[in-house]
Each structure stands twice: as structure tokens, then as C-alpha cells.
Design a protein around this motif. Structure first.
Motif, PDB file in Angstrom:
ATOM      1  N   LYS A   1      41.050  37.904  26.447  1.00  0.00           N
ATOM      2  CA  LYS A   1      41.258  38.102  27.888  1.00  0.00           C
ATOM      3  C   LYS A   1      42.704  38.533  28.134  1.00  0.00           C
ATOM      4  N   VAL A   2      42.869  39.537  28.996  1.00  0.00           N
ATOM      5  CA  VAL A   2      44.206  40.069  29.299  1.00  0.00           C
ATOM      6  C   VAL A   2      44.539  39.766  30.756  1.00  0.00           C
ATOM      7  N   PHE A   3      45.737  39.279  30.965  1.00  0.00           N
ATOM      8  CA  PHE A   3      46.216  38.933  32.309  1.00  0.00           C
ATOM      9  C   PHE A   3      47.484  39.734  32.596  1.00  0.00           C
ATOM     10  N   GLY A   4      47.542  40.351  33.760  1.00  0.00           N
ATOM     11  CA  GLY A   4      48.712  41.154  34.127  1.00  0.00           C
ATOM     12  C   GLY A   4      49.381  40.636  35.383  1.00  0.00           C
ATOM     13  N   PHE A   5      50.284  41.446  35.910  1.00  0.00           N
ATOM     14  CA  PHE A   5      51.009  41.066  37.135  1.00  0.00           C
ATOM     15  C   PHE A   5      51.530  42.347  37.774  1.00  0.00           C
ATOM     16  N   ASP A   6      51.286  42.538  39.033  1.00  0.00           N
ATOM     17  CA  ASP A   6      51.813  43.644  39.852  1.00  0.00           C
ATOM     18  C   ASP A   6      50.791  44.075  40.898  1.00  0.00           C
ATOM     19  N   GLY A   7      49.533  44.241  40.442  1.00  0.00           N
ATOM     20  CA  GLY A   7      48.535  44.804  41.347  1.00  0.00           C
ATOM     21  C   GLY A   7      48.537  46.320  41.330  1.00  0.00           C
ATOM     22  N   ALA A   8      48.894  46.896  40.193  1.00  0.00           N
ATOM     23  CA  ALA A   8      48.866  48.360  40.062  1.00  0.00           C
ATOM     24  C   ALA A   8      47.422  48.855  40.199  1.00  0.00           C
ATOM     25  N   ASP A   9      47.276  50.044  40.744  1.00  0.00           N
ATOM     26  CA  ASP A   9      45.939  50.563  41.039  1.00  0.00           C
ATOM     27  C   ASP A   9      45.036  50.597  39.813  1.00  0.00           C
ATOM     28  N   ASP A  10      45.564  51.083  38.671  1.00  0.00           N
ATOM     29  CA  ASP A  10      44.703  51.202  37.484  1.00  0.00           C
ATOM     30  C   ASP A  10      44.259  49.826  36.982  1.00  0.00           C
ATOM     31  N   VAL A  11      45.095  48.825  37.166  1.00  0.00           N
ATOM     32  CA  VAL A  11      44.723  47.478  36.710  1.00  0.00           C
ATOM     33  C   VAL A  11      43.751  46.819  37.694  1.00  0.00           C
ATOM     34  N   VAL A  12      43.934  47.067  38.972  1.00  0.00           N
ATOM     35  CA  VAL A  12      42.963  46.545  39.944  1.00  0.00           C
ATOM     36  C   VAL A  12      41.577  47.106  39.613  1.00  0.00           C
ATOM     37  N   LYS A  13      41.513  48.400  39.268  1.00  0.00           N
ATOM     38  CA  LYS A  13      40.225  48.998  38.869  1.00  0.00           C
ATOM     39  C   LYS A  13      39.730  48.355  37.577  1.00  0.00           C
ATOM     40  N   ALA A  14      40.650  48.095  36.651  1.00  0.00           N
ATOM     41  CA  ALA A  14      40.255  47.480  35.382  1.00  0.00           C
ATOM     42  C   ALA A  14      39.750  46.047  35.590  1.00  0.00           C
ATOM     43  N   VAL A  15      40.314  45.348  36.582  1.00  0.00           N
ATOM     44  CA  VAL A  15      39.805  44.010  36.910  1.00  0.00           C
ATOM     45  C   VAL A  15      38.377  44.125  37.443  1.00  0.00           C
ATOM     46  N   ALA A  16      38.155  45.098  38.306  1.00  0.00           N
ATOM     47  CA  ALA A  16      36.807  45.302  38.865  1.00  0.00           C
ATOM     48  C   ALA A  16      35.801  45.618  37.761  1.00  0.00           C
ATOM     49  N   GLU A  17      36.265  46.313  36.727  1.00  0.00           N
ATOM     50  CA  GLU A  17      35.371  46.700  35.616  1.00  0.00           C
ATOM     51  C   GLU A  17      35.274  45.613  34.543  1.00  0.00           C
ATOM     52  N   GLY A  18      36.031  44.549  34.696  1.00  0.00           N
ATOM     53  CA  GLY A  18      35.991  43.464  33.731  1.00  0.00           C
ATOM     54  C   GLY A  18      36.840  43.697  32.481  1.00  0.00           C
ATOM     55  N   LYS A  19      37.669  44.728  32.502  1.00  0.00           N
ATOM     56  CA  LYS A  19      38.517  44.992  31.326  1.00  0.00           C
ATOM     57  C   LYS A  19      39.738  44.072  31.309  1.00  0.00           C
ATOM     58  N   ILE A  20      40.316  43.887  32.454  1.00  0.00           N
ATOM     59  CA  ILE A  20      41.452  42.965  32.612  1.00  0.00           C
ATOM     60  C   ILE A  20      40.923  41.757  33.395  1.00  0.00           C
ATOM     61  N   THR A  21      41.299  40.550  32.963  1.00  0.00           N
ATOM     62  CA  THR A  21      40.722  39.353  33.600  1.00  0.00           C
ATOM     63  C   THR A  21      41.306  39.112  34.986  1.00  0.00           C
ATOM     64  N   ALA A  22      42.600  39.278  35.119  1.00  0.00           N
ATOM     65  CA  ALA A  22      43.224  39.043  36.439  1.00  0.00           C
ATOM     66  C   ALA A  22      44.599  39.683  36.486  1.00  0.00           C
ATOM     67  N   THR A  23      45.035  39.960  37.694  1.00  0.00           N
ATOM     68  CA  THR A  23      46.417  40.378  37.918  1.00  0.00           C
ATOM     69  C   THR A  23      46.894  39.672  39.184  1.00  0.00           C
ATOM     70  N   VAL A  24      48.114  39.905  39.543  1.00  0.00           N
ATOM     71  CA  VAL A  24      48.663  39.325  40.774  1.00  0.00           C
ATOM     72  C   VAL A  24      49.167  40.472  41.633  1.00  0.00           C
ATOM     73  N   MET A  25      48.654  40.547  42.842  1.00  0.00           N
ATOM     74  CA  MET A  25      49.055  41.628  43.745  1.00  0.00           C
ATOM     75  C   MET A  25      50.394  41.325  44.380  1.00  0.00           C
ATOM     76  N   GLN A  26      51.360  42.175  44.072  1.00  0.00           N
ATOM     77  CA  GLN A  26      52.585  42.156  44.853  1.00  0.00           C
ATOM     78  C   GLN A  26      52.388  43.164  45.981  1.00  0.00           C
ATOM     79  N   PHE A  27      53.256  43.179  46.891  1.00  0.00           N
ATOM     80  CA  PHE A  27      53.077  44.064  48.040  1.00  0.00           C
ATOM     81  C   PHE A  27      54.300  44.977  48.186  1.00  0.00           C
TER      82      PHE A  27
END
Lengths: 231, 329
Positions: free
Chosen positions: B255-281
């Protein structure tokens, strides 16, 4: 190249001390008026003055001791605030009617963003004892009171007593949050070990405000500042 | 014949004093004294000095700051420091000598950048920090900051939920000179370290860089092929880590966890590739900084030194709420 004539034809001259004094005095006077350098404090050079003249605080940040700060806050402000916290009943009623409106009316925020917290007290019957929490029924709703490890900023940001600019920086503000959580674990949660289903629990504390009612489970999860189990 | 007394000692002294005076300036003179007059356009110019544009998240921060400053009636120029404090310092030299009226600033170094902010301040140019904190309370006009620590506390709790209370993991750190690197790491460990069954088998910096993260994790996987998770200090590294796991045939096990809320990672979370990220604004921070600069230049002086901006956990269950570096309208 010939030597300067004066060095050849001029006999030895008597020293003229007045001329040397005059030159030295002139030099010192000029140095006094136009000093070649100036010693200034870093603070003065570094901008204790706001660009437009407004006064800003330049006091060096004192060594921040989060444990001591949390201890004082807990004793002198947080416990009294818990005693006079609003009843959770109206908050639960407002949440059932409209979570967004309840958030606007009853919740507290620190800084910008969507995170918001309630600070309230209540008394209800314990309906379940689970790992890390007990469930309490009151006024037709179920809330949880945390009995396990405490994380996050619900207490720091929900109590309404703290602002990030009271401490030197964000790191210190987060350290303070961790210390408050530690005090909950050390001083409040041991009293919850006696919790049994059917007992009455009186509590006060902070809970993260939901944007919408959860499909299942407790409506709010409280980090307790005060908790008393009564048979 | 009696010769006239020589004046050479006097001229020598006068010459020496002249040289000294030529090199002196009064400390209360404006720092820009002697500089060429600012161009006419400088009357309404704002500089956006950004740590790096080699990361889409910072591009969004910079462009939003620039665009919002333009909406407020200013000319705005972006300066890319390329994560290099020397380049950042040169940008401030340029900003000060060119007559900019304010700096919207994302620093390269929490301590090292303070001197640049102070130089601008001494020249009468307000600096408003965005996202990254400088460790001084009397230099910037205001600091609008992501609460990285709190975001990683939430991420750490979700990490324990998803990975369980036992397992092995690797941590990829960001730039070691950046306070955000450590705020994120400390927030994460404040939770995960409470579970002794969770073992961090390696912790290494990949400089917030996607390619470097790929390379670092490829190497670490040789020594630690049995990990359960990777915690990455930003989303660029999370994508690099995911690529390394994909190449190693482990993408569905780790499982991969990120931080930022970058668009490509948000899509990857939706696809189940990345487990979670944190949305900064970043857009919220950039707009707030630009608005504060405008208010400052119009005379307002009452700004809180720090304003934290709450961050939000993005998981597969709530990912539909997020996109375009924030919440969907």
C-alpha cells in the motif's frame, strides 16, 4: 629621474607639532561626522521596523515548553471551560435537522479550511464498551467517548482557548496538541476503565464536527476533558 | 632658500578619508538608495517567488498566486528558485532592485530564507509566505500555511486502519531542509510509533522527486522485498514509489500513501493504485496570500502572523469530493 629638489636644497627643518595636531584633529572630526562604519544590532538592521512603519513584535521567541503550557492550560482554563460547556443535546438536535447549519451555529474552527469541532458536555447511558471507545446513548442519539489512544487536534482546536499565534510556530502548536492528548490519556481515560454497559457516563470534551450524519455508528466522537462513570 | 612646507601629508590624509567616505553609507538610508528608479510598471508589480516549478503542485500554487494578483490589479511575475537557496537569494536581489511592491513567497529553506525576507522588509517590500513556513515571527507580514503535521496524523491513523497493527514499511522523506518534510514525518510517526508491531525497515530522502523516489525504492526493495506499505512525504514520490512497485510486481501487495492531493494521485486513489493522500489547498493559500498583499498595500496592518490551513484525508471512500487541487464545487 632626479630627486625632488626639496630633498636636496632644504636644510633640516624643526618639527612643527601644531601642524600634526591640527591634521589629527581635522581627521578625527571628519571621522566623527562621517564614520567609516557603524555598529548596529542585528535586530535594528534586520527590520524591527515594519516596511510601512507599523510596529511588529520583535521579542525573541522564548523557549516554548509544550508540557508546561498544556499543564497550566489544563488546570486554569480547560477544566473550568469543561464545567461551563454547552449541553450536547441542542447540538445533536441541530445535527439531525441540518448538519451544515449546526456546524455554522455551534462549531469552532482554527485557521482556514473545513475542519471544525464542537465542545460540549453530556450525560447518558453506556450502551457498548469497545476497543478504544465507549458508546453512550443520550437524547435518542449515540455518541462515542474515546478511551484509547488520542490523536489529532480536536481538543486543541475545539476548546476555543487557543490560537496558533499564542505560540512560536506551527511545530509548537502541534506539540501542544500532542501534550493535551497525553493529558487526556493520563488523567481522564483511566477513569473510563470502569465503564460497563448500563452505567451512566457524564462527560465533557471536544468532538470533530461531521459534514453529514454518518450512515451508521456514533454521531460524534468526544475526546474527554472530564469523564465520570456512575453505576 | 627657505622652502614652503609640503602639503603632501595633508593631501594623503584627505585622499584616504575620501576613500573611506566613498565606501560609507548611513544605515538608515533606504536599501534601494542609489538603485535605478523603478520602472513605471513597478508601481503595481508583485513577485511570486516559488521554491520549485518542477512539481505540478507548486505550479498550481504559483500560477494561482500570479493570477489572483492580476485579478486584484497587479502585474505579477513568477520566479522559480529551483529548490536552490542561492537562486532564491538572487531573485530577491532582483525583486528589491526592480521596484516590486510585494512578494508572495514559497521558501526553499525555513531558516536560510529568513535573511531574504528581512532584506525585502528592510527595503520596504512586504513578504507574504505561502505553504512553507519560515522560522521567524517578525519578518514576513503573514504566513498562510498547510498544517502538514495534522494531515499526517490523520494519514497515520488511516495507515494503521489499512495496514493493520503489524507489518513492515518504508518511509520516503522529502527535502531534509524543508520543515514540511519533518512536520509530515513527525505527524505520521506520532501515530504509527504507538503500534510496536509496525516496523519501519528503511527511511530515506527522495527530495520530493518522482524519479528519485522510483530509484530509491527500487534499491530499497532489493534489501526489503517483504514490506507491506510505503509512506511518502509527497505525492510525486508516491507516484514514483508506485512505479517502482509496479515494475517489481508488488503494486497490488504494497500500500502506498502520499501527501499533497495532486491531481494524478487523486485519480490513482480513485483507481485503487494509491491507498490515500492528504489534500492540501494550494489555491486557497495562494489566493489568501495575494489578498493579504493587496490589503497590506492598501494600508491594512492587522494580520495574524500564521494562519493554518486545514488539510483533508483523501481515501477511496471520499475521493469523489476532491479534484483540481481542492474540493469539487
Amino acid at each position: 629621474m632626479s630627486a625632488p629638489s626639496s630633498s636636496v636644497s632644504t636644510p633640516a627643518r624643526a618639527p612643527r607639532p601644531w601642524a600634526a595636531f591640527a591634521l589629527a584633529a581635522l581627521g578625527l572630526g571628519l571621522l566623527g561626522v562621517y564614520p567609516p562604519f557603524r555598529v548596529v544590532s542585528k535586530r535594528a538592521a534586520g527590520g524591527s521596523r515594519d516596511p510601512a512603519g507599523a510596529t511588529v513584535s520583535t521579542a525573541p521567541a522564548a523557549m516554548f515548553a509544550p508540557a508546561a503550557f498544556a499543564e497550566t492550560l489544563w488546570t486554569t482554563q480547560l477544566l473550568p471551560a469543561a464545567e461551563r460547556a454547552p449541553d450536547v443535546g441542542p447540538i445533536l438536535d441541530a445535527l439531525r435537522r441540518n448538519p451544515a447549519a449546526a456546524l455554522q451555529t455551534h462549531a469552532r474552527r482554527v485557521g482556514l479550511g473545513n475542519a471544525a469541532y464542537y465542545f460540549a458536555r453530556g450525560t447518558g447511558r453506556i450502551t457498548a464498551v469497545e476497543r478504544g471507545r465507549v458508546l453512550v446513548e443520550l437524547g435518542g442519539a449515540t455518541v462515542a467517548v474515546r478511551t484509547g489512544p488520542v490523536f489529532g487536534n480536536a481538543l486543541r482546536d475545539g476548546c476555543g482557548l487557543l490560537d496558533v499565534n499564542q505560540v512560536p510556530g506551527l511545530a509548537e502548536f502541534n506539540a501542544l496538541s500532542a501534550e493535551l492528548n497525553r493529558l487526556v490519556e493520563q488523567r481522564v481515560q483511566p477513569g473510563l476503565q470502569a465503564a460497563t454497559v448500563g452505567a451512566t457516563l457524564a462527560f465533557a470534551g471536544a468532538a470533530e464536527a461531521p459534514e453529514a450524519l454518518p450512515a451508521s455508528g456514533p454521531v460524534l466522537t468526544f475526546i474527554p476533558v472530564r469523564a465520570e462513570v456512575k453505576p | 632658500m627657505k622652502s614652503r612646507p609640503t602639503l603632501r601629508p595633508f593631501f594623503g590624509l584627505a585622499f584616504a578619508l575620501g576613500l573611506l567616505l566613498a565606501g560609507c553609507s548611513r544605515t538608515d538610508a533606504p536599501a534601494t538608495a542609489g538603485a535605478e528608479p523603478a520602472p513605471a510598471a513597478g508601481a503595481r508589480r508583485v513577485a511570486v517567488v516559488i521554491s520549485t516549478l518542477n512539481n505540478p503542485w507548486f505550479v498550481v500554487l504559483a500560477e494561482t498566486a500570479r493570477d489572483h494578483a492580476k485579478q486584484l490589479g497587479y502585474e505579477a511575475t513568477i520566479f522559480d528558485s529551483q529548490n536552490d537557496p542561492a537562486k532564491e537569494s538572487a531573485h530577491f536581489d532582483n525583486v528589491i532592485s526592480s521596484g516590486y511592491k510585494a512578494v508572495l513567497f514559497n521558501c526553499t529553506d525555513a531558516k536560510g530564507s529568513i535573511a531574504n525576507v528581512r532584506r525585502a522588509k528592510a527595503a520596504g517590500i512586504p513578504v507574504l509566505c505561502m505553504d512553507r513556513e519560515i522560522e521567524a515571527n517578525d519578518a514576513a507580514v503573514s504566513q498562510v500555511l498547510s498544517d502538514n503535521y495534522s494531515g499526517c496524523v490523520a494519514l497515520g491513523q488511516y495507515f494503521v486502519e489499512q495496514v493493520g497493527e503489524t507489518g513492515k514499511y518504508i518511509e520516503l522523506l522529502g527535502l531534509v531542509a524543508d520543515t514540511n518534510t519533518w512536520n509530515r514525518s513527525k505527524g505520521f510517526h506520532s501515530v504509527v510509533d504507538r503500534y510496536p508491531g509496525l516496523k519501519m525497515v528503511a527511511q530515506q530522502s527522495a527530495d520530493f522527486d518522482r524519479t528519485k523516489a522510483l530509484e530509491v525504492l527500487e534499491t530499497l526493495l532489493q534489501a526489503h522485498p517483504d514490506i507491506n506499505a510505503v509512506f511518502c512525504g509527497n505525492d510525486a514520490m508516491a507516484m514514483g514509489a508506485y512505479q517502482a512497485l509496479l515494475a517489481a510486481g508488488k503494486a497490488d501487495k504494497v500500500k502506498v500513501f502520499g501527501f499533497d492531493g495532486a491531481d494524478d494521485v487523486v485519480k490513482a486513489v480513485a483507481e485503487g493504485k494509491i491507498t490515500a493522500t492528504v489534500m492540501q489547498f494550494p489555491k486557497t493559500m495562494a489566493r489568501t496570500a495575494a489578498e493579504n498583499a493587496d490589503k497590506y498595500l492598501k494600508g491594512e496592518r492587522n494580520f495574524p502572523q500564521r494562519t493554518p490551513v486545514a488539510v483533508e484525508l483523501v481515501t477511496r471512500s471520499n475521493v469523489s469530493k476532491f479534484g483540481d487541487y481542492g474540493r469539487k464545487p
